[in-house]
Design a protein around this motif. Structure first.
Motif: not given
Length: 197
Positions: A15-24, A34-41
């Motif tokens: 849980h505490p690392f979800l935001d960091e992992l999402a951004r990574l 992959y060429l992925y255009d993703g969002s943090v949400e």
């Protein structure tokens, strides 16, 4: 360079690392293939399935207490439907399969041997749970002449083969995401690689 510290996180520890992992994930998956255009949400929502699963695993690579690399896994029964469906369609017992998600690492921290460690830790963890007979992951496949393919690009197929993984073209899925040059999401073909444990 500061030595990277590798830690295994399971279930609630994620849980505490979800935001960091999402951004990574967003940072690394912008790269080919992959060429992925993703969002943090979206990423945070996707990763909640790992945090909610008591048997999930995140192998985190930390530099100065910041997450600079990560590799994930969880029982296939708890993975997204797109990953389960090809196995279910063949009548395979998904309760015996452990699914590996991404392995992502910031560019500046690559070449340190952590990629091999990611595989070793996840394979060992799947074995330690005692009920899985296979581990697998899936990789996107782009056309050989894809215009965004960098000069000198080398796929990881050879490395995966050397680790004992077999490409299974009979097990494919399609996953929706928006490429950097796309206006809307489109389905991307992904092929599974499997190894007995």
């Amino acid at each position: 360079m500061t030595k990277l510290i590798v830690k295994n996180l399971t279930g609630d520890q994620i849980h505490p690392f979800l935001d960091e992992l999402a951004r990574l994930r967003i940072e690394v998956f912008k790269e080919y293939p992959y060429l992925y255009d993703g969002s943090v949400e979206y990423e945070t929502e996707y990763l909640k399935s790992y945090a909610a699963c008591s048997e999930s695993l995140v192998v985190g690579a930390f530099k100065d207490e910041h997450l600079v690399g990560a590799s994930t896994g969880l029982p296939m029964k708890d993975a997204a439907q797109e990953f389960k469906a090809p196995f279910a369609a063949q009548g395979q017992d998904i309760d015996k399969i452990f699914y590996f998600g991404e392995s992502v690492m910031k560019k500046a921290c690559r070449g340190t041997g952590i990629y091999a460690r990611f595989f070793a830790e996840r394979e060992g963890y799947a074995r330690s749970l005692g009920r899985f007979d296979r581990v697998c992951f899936c990789a996107v496949e782009r056309p050989a002449d894809h215009p965004a393919k960098p000069s000198g690009y080398r796929p990881l197929d050879g490395y995966w083969n050397r680790r004992g993984y077999t490409r299974r073209p009979d097990l494919t899925t399609r996953f929706l995401w928006k490429d950097l040059d796309e206006v809307e999401e489109s389905p991307k073909k992904m092929v599974f690689w499997i190894k007995p444990v």
